[in-house]
Design a protein around this motif. Structure first.
Motif, mmCIF file in Angstrom:
data_model
loop_
_atom_site.group_PDB
_atom_site.id
_atom_site.type_symbol
_atom_site.label_atom_id
_atom_site.label_comp_id
_atom_site.label_asym_id
_atom_site.label_seq_id
_atom_site.Cartn_x
_atom_site.Cartn_y
_atom_site.Cartn_z
ATOM 1 N N ALA A 35 37.523 29.556 50.922
ATOM 2 C CA ALA A 35 38.443 29.348 52.040
ATOM 3 C C ALA A 35 37.757 29.623 53.377
ATOM 4 O O ALA A 35 37.971 28.907 54.358
ATOM 5 N N LEU A 36 36.894 30.639 53.405
ATOM 6 C CA LEU A 36 36.205 30.979 54.653
ATOM 7 C C LEU A 36 35.210 29.881 55.042
ATOM 8 O O LEU A 36 35.056 29.555 56.207
ATOM 9 N N ARG A 37 34.560 29.313 54.041
ATOM 10 C CA ARG A 37 33.631 28.215 54.341
ATOM 11 C C ARG A 37 34.394 27.019 54.886
ATOM 12 O O ARG A 37 33.926 26.328 55.785
ATOM 13 N N LEU A 38 35.563 26.820 54.327
ATOM 14 C CA LEU A 38 36.411 25.717 54.784
ATOM 15 C C LEU A 38 36.773 25.929 56.258
ATOM 16 O O LEU A 38 36.778 24.998 57.057
ATOM 17 N N LEU A 39 37.037 27.166 56.598
ATOM 18 C CA LEU A 39 37.349 27.524 57.990
ATOM 19 C C LEU A 39 36.182 27.130 58.901
ATOM 20 O O LEU A 39 36.386 26.574 59.983
ATOM 21 N N GLY A 40 34.961 27.418 58.449
ATOM 22 C CA GLY A 40 33.777 27.057 59.219
ATOM 23 C C GLY A 40 33.629 25.554 59.350
ATOM 24 O O GLY A 40 33.339 25.036 60.418
ATOM 25 N N PHE A 97 30.947 39.589 59.135
ATOM 26 C CA PHE A 97 31.587 38.821 58.077
ATOM 27 C C PHE A 97 31.669 37.341 58.456
ATOM 28 O O PHE A 97 31.417 36.464 57.629
ATOM 29 N N MET A 98 32.019 37.073 59.722
ATOM 30 C CA MET A 98 32.085 35.692 60.195
ATOM 31 C C MET A 98 30.719 35.024 60.113
ATOM 32 O O MET A 98 30.599 33.890 59.673
ATOM 33 N N LEU A 99 29.708 35.750 60.549
ATOM 34 C CA LEU A 99 28.352 35.202 60.515
ATOM 35 C C LEU A 99 27.993 34.778 59.101
ATOM 36 O O LEU A 99 27.491 33.682 58.872
ATOM 37 N N ARG A 100 28.264 35.649 58.165
ATOM 38 C CA ARG A 100 27.841 35.406 56.793
ATOM 39 C C ARG A 100 28.722 34.375 56.097
ATOM 40 O O ARG A 100 28.232 33.433 55.503
ATOM 41 N N GLU A 101 30.039 34.547 56.186
ATOM 42 C CA GLU A 101 30.939 33.746 55.370
ATOM 43 C C GLU A 101 31.379 32.454 56.039
ATOM 44 O O GLU A 101 31.568 31.453 55.373
ATOM 45 N N VAL A 102 31.595 32.498 57.340
ATOM 46 C CA VAL A 102 32.109 31.300 58.001
ATOM 47 C C VAL A 102 30.967 30.447 58.556
ATOM 48 O O VAL A 102 30.939 29.243 58.386
ATOM 49 N N MET A 103 30.010 31.105 59.199
ATOM 50 C CA MET A 103 28.893 30.342 59.749
ATOM 51 C C MET A 103 27.785 30.142 58.727
ATOM 52 O O MET A 103 26.810 29.453 58.988
ATOM 53 N N TRP A 110 25.285 44.433 52.217
ATOM 54 C CA TRP A 110 26.116 44.210 51.031
ATOM 55 C C TRP A 110 27.306 45.159 51.018
ATOM 56 O O TRP A 110 28.417 44.769 50.654
ATOM 57 N N THR A 111 27.059 46.409 51.398
ATOM 58 C CA THR A 111 28.160 47.373 51.423
ATOM 59 C C THR A 111 29.218 46.958 52.436
ATOM 60 O O THR A 111 30.414 47.002 52.151
ATOM 61 N N MET A 112 28.776 46.528 53.615
ATOM 62 C CA MET A 112 29.743 46.140 54.632
ATOM 63 C C MET A 112 30.523 44.895 54.222
ATOM 64 O O MET A 112 31.725 44.803 54.450
ATOM 65 N N LEU A 113 29.817 43.947 53.598
ATOM 66 C CA LEU A 113 30.513 42.740 53.140
ATOM 67 C C LEU A 113 31.528 43.091 52.056
ATOM 68 O O LEU A 113 32.631 42.546 52.022
ATOM 69 N N TYR A 114 31.142 44.011 51.187
ATOM 70 C CA TYR A 114 32.037 44.453 50.108
ATOM 71 C C TYR A 114 33.316 45.051 50.700
ATOM 72 O O TYR A 114 34.420 44.712 50.293
ATOM 73 N N ARG A 115 33.140 45.905 51.701
ATOM 74 C CA ARG A 115 34.308 46.524 52.336
ATOM 75 C C ARG A 115 35.174 45.500 53.035
ATOM 76 O O ARG A 115 36.402 45.558 52.969
ATOM 77 N N ALA A 116 34.514 44.570 53.712
ATOM 78 C CA ALA A 116 35.275 43.532 54.407
ATOM 79 C C ALA A 116 36.044 42.688 53.397
ATOM 80 O O ALA A 116 37.214 42.356 53.603
ATOM 81 N N ARG A 117 35.407 42.379 52.287
ATOM 82 C CA ARG A 117 36.067 41.536 51.283
ATOM 83 C C ARG A 117 37.264 42.260 50.678
ATOM 84 O O ARG A 117 38.329 41.663 50.475
ATOM 85 N N LEU A 118 37.108 43.546 50.391
ATOM 86 C CA LEU A 118 38.228 44.289 49.822
ATOM 87 C C LEU A 118 39.363 44.444 50.831
ATOM 88 O O LEU A 118 40.537 44.368 50.469
ATOM 89 N N GLY A 119 38.982 44.645 52.089
ATOM 90 C CA GLY A 119 40.002 44.754 53.130
ATOM 91 C C GLY A 119 40.771 43.458 53.302
ATOM 92 O O GLY A 119 41.994 43.438 53.407
#
Lengths: 91, 199
Positions: free
Chosen positions: A52-57, B145-151, B170-179
């Motif tokens: 879903a996040l990739r889709l957002l991008g 998180f935006m940098l990694r997952e969206v961009m 990895w730890t920060m991404l893990y926390r962001a994903r759980l949040g």
């Protein structure tokens, strides 16, 4: 080999989106997911969020008409660009 | 010659301005930052237009520059906010993560079944809720998180740019994903699944 806990498994589920897991980690995760419905669901949730996040991008990259580019900003940038262009021509 | 495909700088703003702005807005969530990023991008493009090889479309080339500009802004901001960071809703700290598991490492509560993802994606305002949950992440974590997952920025690049170790990332991404999962669970998925069950 000790069985992974759900907590361990959840870390691996997240990390497999970042790096290639070792053979041992992959095997351990597979075994755990096989017996644990909560972690299977967790994995599906993570993969879904990832998609879903990739889709957002992607949407941000293709859509151009739905968000108004503020006209004042456009004009301001136009001026800045024109000034810079002139400047470049003179040098 | 390459100028034919890139077009004259006068036309960039009209042809690509809105698209660049939209892209920047999704990433920065801030109108002024988005405007600034567009301006910086076009200035950089003006200066570097000789380097355009025509290998990609003008739009793609400009978005490539924009990504770097946004990354620069994030990096700059990351330094500024690092010291005092308010604890916010969608952030899970170590204790909160631990609280999600019982001492033997099992989940404290059952994971909810999100059902058929394809179906859920179609259902209503998922993207808006996702965006709201992203906004509820603390700024630094959200940017990363935006940098990694969206961009879809490379992990290696992010670590280098933000001067953090992979384990850290990895730890920060893990926390962001759980949040984010918790936020989605509370605000959207549960309701959507119930609505689906009611038919």
């Amino acid at each position: 080999m000790n069985m992974l806990t759900c907590k361990d498994a959840s870390h691996l589920v997240s990390e497999q989106l970042e790096r290639r897991l070792s053979f041992r980690e992959r095997w351990g995760l597979k075994m755990h997911l096989w017996i644990c419905v909560n972690c299977r669901r967790f994995e599906r949730q993570m993969n879904f969020m990832h998609a879903a996040l990739r889709l957002l991008g992607k949407r941000a990259e293709v859509a151009d008409d739905s968000t108004e580019f503020p006209p004042e900003a456009r004009e301001r940038i136009r001026k800045v660009l024109a000034e810079r262009s002139d400047h470049d021509h003179k040098h | 010659m390459t100028d034919n495909r890139l077009g004259s700088p006068d036309t960039w703003l009209d042809e690509h301005g809105a698209a660049l702005y939209k892209y920047a807005l999704v990433q920065t969530r801030d109108q002024h930052k988005a405007e600034e990023a567009v301006q910086e991008t076009l200035l950089a493009a003006l200066q570097g237009r000789d380097r355009y090889t025509g290998g990609a479309s003008a739009r793609t080339w400009l978005i490539g520059i924009l990504k770097h500009k946004i990354m620069d802004m994030f990096r700059h901001d990351a330094r500024e906010v690092q010291l005092a960071e308010p604890e916010e809703e969608a952030y899970l700290d170590e204790d909160e993560i631990n609280a999600m598991f019982i001492p033997d490492g099992h989940w404290r509560s059952k994971s909810s079944d999100w059902g058929d993802p394809e179906d859920l994606l179609q259902r209503g305002q998922f993207m808006e809720i996702l965006q709201r949950c992203l906004d509820a992440l603390p700024p630094r974590l959200a940017r990363l998180f935006m940098l990694r997952e969206v961009m879809e920025e490379d992990s290696e690049n992010i670590c280098q740019e933000l001067a953090i170790t992979p384990t850290n990332l990895w730890t920060m991404l893990y926390r962001a994903r759980l949040g984010l999962r918790q936020c989605l669970d509370r605000n959207w998925v549960g309701n959507a699944v119930q609505a689906a069950a009611r038919g």
